[in-house]
Design a protein around this motif. Sequence first.
Motif, PDB file in Angstrom:
ATOM      1  N   ARG A  89      84.417-103.390 -55.642  1.00 34.02           N
ATOM      2  CA  ARG A  89      84.879-102.763 -56.698  1.00 34.02           C
ATOM      3  C   ARG A  89      85.830-103.158 -57.646  1.00 34.02           C
ATOM      4  NH1 ARG A  89      83.214 -97.543 -55.749  1.00 34.02           N
ATOM      5  NH2 ARG A  89      84.497 -96.351 -56.922  1.00 34.02           N
TER       6      ARG A  89
ATOM      7  N   GLY B 106      80.913-101.042 -65.380  1.00 39.81           N
ATOM      8  CA  GLY B 106      80.945-100.792 -63.892  1.00 39.81           C
ATOM      9  C   GLY B 106      82.407-100.745 -63.303  1.00 39.81           C
TER      10      GLY B 106
ATOM     11  N   SER C 295      85.849 -99.730 -61.855  1.00 36.21           N
ATOM     12  CA  SER C 295      85.996 -98.293 -61.236  1.00 36.21           C
ATOM     13  C   SER C 295      87.586 -97.655 -61.903  1.00 36.21           C
ATOM     14  CB  SER C 295      86.079 -98.576 -59.796  1.00 36.21           C
ATOM     15  OG  SER C 295      84.729 -98.808 -59.229  1.00 36.21           O
TER      16      SER C 295
ATOM     17  N   ARG D 290      78.255 -94.028 -60.125  1.00 34.15           N
ATOM     18  CA  ARG D 290      78.875 -95.111 -59.266  1.00 34.15           C
ATOM     19  C   ARG D 290      80.241 -94.116 -58.907  1.00 34.15           C
ATOM     20  NH1 ARG D 290      79.463-100.284 -57.734  1.00 34.15           N
ATOM     21  NH2 ARG D 290      81.786-101.010 -57.428  1.00 34.15           N
ATOM     22  N   ASP D 291      80.916 -93.673 -60.074  1.00 29.05           N
ATOM     23  CA  ASP D 291      82.186 -93.149 -59.804  1.00 29.05           C
ATOM     24  C   ASP D 291      82.404 -91.967 -60.865  1.00 29.05           C
ATOM     25  OD1 ASP D 291      83.120 -94.576 -61.630  1.00 29.05           O
ATOM     26  OD2 ASP D 291      83.354 -96.221 -60.270  1.00 29.05           O
TER      27      ASP D 291
END
Length: 226
Positions: A79, A99, A101, A202-203
Amino acid sequence: MSALRVLLVDDDDLMRAGLRAVLSVDESIDVVGEAGDGRRAVELSRELRPDVVLMDIRMPVLDGVAATREIVSAGSPTRVLILTTFSDDDYVFGALRAGASGFVLKRTRPEQLMAAIHTIAEGDSLLSPSVTRTVIDRVARESGPLDPAAGRRLLGLTPRERDVLELIGRGLSNGEIATALVVEESTVKTHVKRILAKLNLRDRVQAVVLAYETGLVRPGEQPAAR
């Protein structure tokens, strides 16, 4: 429990040395490598498979946005946590869309930095309360035209899940969402997990981006009374 493996990426040697010194205080964090540019970061990420990459944005050879995109698109569980000055950084939203986080400011206190690394490693995203509203504002400004295909992805959500996604998009924490919807925070956490799973996100960061892309949240709107 094994230590968290962290890769430091910054083109400033002094900054990397400072970060290494700060993180050495936390025995549960192991700095496994350093890179001075994005290309080397991608190579070391593939080689060392760190849990977290602490990534600068502005670097030679390959910037942090492009490096983040390569690391994430490779399907690695690694991550990426972005390091930014933020006040003059126009690339933060690009990194989040690539991407990443979450992000931390370079002036963040040591204990906050270590907490951020643990948060990211545990699979959560980091939208720090102190700067979340600024991130949301940038997301709103940087978002392009509404994407009809993205909007169709919301059809699988329940009305309550849409409510939760909307409030995530406005930058509210789980606790604030619980208060707004008059439910327990544990219930909100369950909703968030289901939303991410249903939308293949993803989050939480990607949830914010999607909320704007679909028009569920629009710039300047305030949370509706419930």
